[in-house]
Design a protein around this motif. Structure first.
Motif, PDB file in Angstrom:
ATOM      1  N   LEU A   1       0.834  -1.204   0.000  1.00  0.00           N
ATOM      2  CA  LEU A   1       0.000   0.000   0.000  1.00  0.00           C
ATOM      3  C   LEU A   1       0.868   1.252   0.000  1.00  0.00           C
ATOM      4  O   LEU A   1       0.595   2.216  -0.735  1.00  0.00           O
ATOM      5  N   GLY A   2       1.920   1.251   0.818  1.00  0.00           N
ATOM      6  CA  GLY A   2       2.821   2.401   0.837  1.00  0.00           C
ATOM      7  C   GLY A   2       3.428   2.658  -0.533  1.00  0.00           C
ATOM      8  O   GLY A   2       3.531   3.805  -0.981  1.00  0.00           O
ATOM      9  N   LYS A   3       3.846   1.586  -1.208  1.00  0.00           N
ATOM     10  CA  LYS A   3       4.438   1.725  -2.538  1.00  0.00           C
ATOM     11  C   LYS A   3       3.431   2.281  -3.532  1.00  0.00           C
ATOM     12  O   LYS A   3       3.742   3.163  -4.337  1.00  0.00           O
ATOM     13  N   LEU A   4       2.183   1.781  -3.482  1.00  0.00           N
ATOM     14  CA  LEU A   4       1.150   2.264  -4.415  1.00  0.00           C
ATOM     15  C   LEU A   4       0.860   3.738  -4.174  1.00  0.00           C
ATOM     16  O   LEU A   4       0.759   4.529  -5.130  1.00  0.00           O
ATOM     17  N   LEU A   5       0.700   4.132  -2.912  1.00  0.00           N
ATOM     18  CA  LEU A   5       0.387   5.536  -2.614  1.00  0.00           C
ATOM     19  C   LEU A   5       1.512   6.462  -3.069  1.00  0.00           C
ATOM     20  O   LEU A   5       1.258   7.554  -3.593  1.00  0.00           O
ATOM     21  N   ARG A   6       2.771   6.037  -2.889  1.00  0.00           N
ATOM     22  CA  ARG A   6       3.904   6.865  -3.312  1.00  0.00           C
ATOM     23  C   ARG A   6       3.990   6.968  -4.830  1.00  0.00           C
ATOM     24  O   ARG A   6       4.268   8.035  -5.377  1.00  0.00           O
ATOM     25  N   ARG A   7       3.756   5.861  -5.510  1.00  0.00           N
ATOM     26  CA  ARG A   7       3.891   5.849  -6.972  1.00  0.00           C
ATOM     27  C   ARG A   7       2.755   6.595  -7.659  1.00  0.00           C
ATOM     28  O   ARG A   7       2.964   7.217  -8.711  1.00  0.00           O
ATOM     29  N   LYS A   8       1.561   6.541  -7.112  1.00  0.00           N
ATOM     30  CA  LYS A   8       0.407   7.124  -7.785  1.00  0.00           C
ATOM     31  C   LYS A   8       0.095   8.548  -7.330  1.00  0.00           C
ATOM     32  O   LYS A   8      -0.789   9.196  -7.882  1.00  0.00           O
ATOM     33  N   SER A   9       0.822   9.039  -6.342  1.00  0.00           N
ATOM     34  CA  SER A   9       0.627  10.426  -5.913  1.00  0.00           C
ATOM     35  C   SER A   9       1.525  11.352  -6.735  1.00  0.00           C
ATOM     36  O   SER A   9       2.482  10.906  -7.370  1.00  0.00           O
ATOM     37  N   ARG A  10       1.237  12.635  -6.684  1.00  0.00           N
ATOM     38  CA  ARG A  10       2.081  13.610  -7.369  1.00  0.00           C
ATOM     39  C   ARG A  10       3.374  13.821  -6.592  1.00  0.00           C
ATOM     40  O   ARG A  10       3.472  13.485  -5.424  1.00  0.00           O
TER      41      ARG A  10
END
Length: 465
Positions: free
Chosen positions: A343-352
């Motif tokens: 989840l941390g990886k997804l939030l970092r990759r998909k955020s600006r």
């Protein structure tokens, strides 16, 4: 006669070292070490070859073995010192007889190193060669600002810095020009004469330099002066000089002082870089790679105040993994950790890039979204919610997350805790409404500007009322 002298080097080559050693093993060992330290080794096996080499070449360091073909090295040392008065002389010996060190030093040796172990020899040589070695390391990148209005003096110093030390030098002849360059350019060292043409002196430049609001304000400064009385030295030190050289400038003294100042700056830069790296690591959550609470607090204050100053909206969201306790209980904490990392990886990759993604604790994350109003935040968070739900099953576990968020419009400037509290209430409502959804709650915030002005604070109504 010696037939090992390198033909491609000039007799004035600065980085040459003479090895008077008849052991092939130590020749190979020392040659390899000196080459790694930036020196060009020249190997000879007799005193006659050594003297011939010293007559033809200028060496900065001579390494002697006290027993070369039965010859007495103690008789050779005074001859070496006479031919190479500026060189460092090392006596490398396995003889620990009492008095040999004192005898060698009296004869002219700089240092005696015992052949006790390879690591010991390497450590001692690295210490002794540190100045010259650092000089070569520094030369590839260090920039020096040299301020001098005398063409004759400038030519001598400029040649030493650029040709002998291989430094990048920018020269100007007035303090005013130097200050202009220090405002807009980066340097590693400033060298300035005290007396300069025009209305400003080197002392004026020193005082102005220390008042700059950029990194150059901390630069090391070497001052050149024709006066060596105590009052003048104190005046220079009070003005902010790091070191000084009296005129006429000796080439060797200038090289040593410049090298010491640059070496110290390089070391300090490295320390500051390591501190910054440690600070960066301290702001990150080790498991997920997201910011931790400390990192969020550091960045949030800047972003929230910037939003108020520029009149831009800002949003904050709390993200919670649904049924995370059940995941840990049924699949184990290792699986729970994998879910958190994913989840941390997804939030970092998909955020600006401008967004801040932080792990708040346990299974909760915080998203700080600059320049994002309620409508934009709702759209962005809905996309993230769907991406979480569509993630490939992690260790056999399908994951969803609930989102609660709030937004602030300028000129409001709330505390981070205020926005966290509002977003947390929205998150609680999302959990009650069945999870895997995005809920907005208006921020319950009192405008500090009204409070500071002595006006009654305006209560923002609860979005659920």
């Amino acid at each position: 006669m010696c037939n090992t002298l390198p033909k491609h080097l000039s007799p004035k080559s600065r980085m040459m070292v003479l090895l008077v050693e008849n052991s092939k093993l130590y020749q190979l060992f020392l040659s390899d070490l000196f080459m790694r330290l930036g020196y060009q080794p020249v190997n000879v096996t007799s005193h006659q070859e050594a003297l011939h080499a010293l007559e033809k070449y200028e060496f900065r360091l001579i390494c002697l073995n006290p027993s070369v073909d039965g010859e007495d090295t103690m008789e050779l040392i005074p001859q070496v010192r006479k031919l190479a008065p500026q060189a460092s002389i090392i006596l490398l010996t396995s003889d620990r007889a009492k008095g040999i060190r004192l005898q060698a030093v009296k004869a002219g040796v700089t240092e005696v190193i015992y052949k006790s172990s390879t690591s010991h020899i390497i450590r001692r040589l690295r210490v002794l060669l540190g100045g010259s070695y650092n000089n070569q390391v520094l030369s590839s990148s260090c920039r020096v600002l040299y301020v001098e209005d005398s063409r004759t003096q400038a030519a001598i110093v400029h040649h030493t810095l650029e040709q002998d030390m291989n430094l990048r030098v920018e020269h100007c002849d007035s303090a005013e020009t130097a200050l202009e360059w220090l405002v807009s350019r980066e340097y590693d060292l400033v060298i300035t004469d005290v007396l300069l043409k025009g209305g400003a002196s080197g002392l004026w430049l020193l005082r102005q330099l220390r008042q700059l609001d950029n990194e150059n304000a901390q630069l090391p400064v070497l001052t050149l002066t024709g006066h060596d009385d105590p009052e003048r030295r104190l005046e220079l030190l009070r003005a902010g000089t790091t070191d000084y050289v009296t005129k006429p400038v000796l080439k060797e003294e200038l090289s040593i002082r410049v090298n010491n100042l640059l070496s110290s700056k390089l070391l300090m830069d490295k320390v500051l870089e390591q501190q910054a790296q440690m600070q960066k690591l301290a702001m990150r959550d080790e498991l997920t790679g997201c910011y931790n609470r400390l990192g969020l607090e550091e960045l949030a204050e800047k972003y929230i105040c910037q939003a108020a100053r520029q009149g831009h909206p800002i949003s904050l969201a709390m993200v919670d993994i649904d049924h995370f306790k059940l995941i840990n209980d049924e699949h184990g904490h290792d699986t729970g950790d994998k879910v958190l990392r994913a989840l941390g990886k997804l939030l970092r990759r998909k955020s600006r890039k401008s967004d801040v993604v932080a792990r708040w604790g346990g299974e909760e994350f915080v998203l700080l979204l600059p320049e994002t109003n309620q409508t934009q935040g709702q759209a962005a968070l809905q996309k993230l919610r769907k991406m979480v739900a569509e993630m490939r099953a992690i260790a056999g576990v399908t994951v969803t997350a609930s989102f609660g968020f709030t937004s602030i419009k300028s000129p409001q400037c709330p505390q981070l805790n205020t926005m966290i509290t509002c977003a947390d209430k929205a998150l609680y409502q999302a959990k009650r409404q069945g999870r895997n959804c995005v809920i907005y709650r208006k921020c319950e915030h009192r405008n500090p500007d009204r409070k500071q002005a002595g006006l009654p604070s305006k209560q923002i109504p609860d979005s659920r009322s």
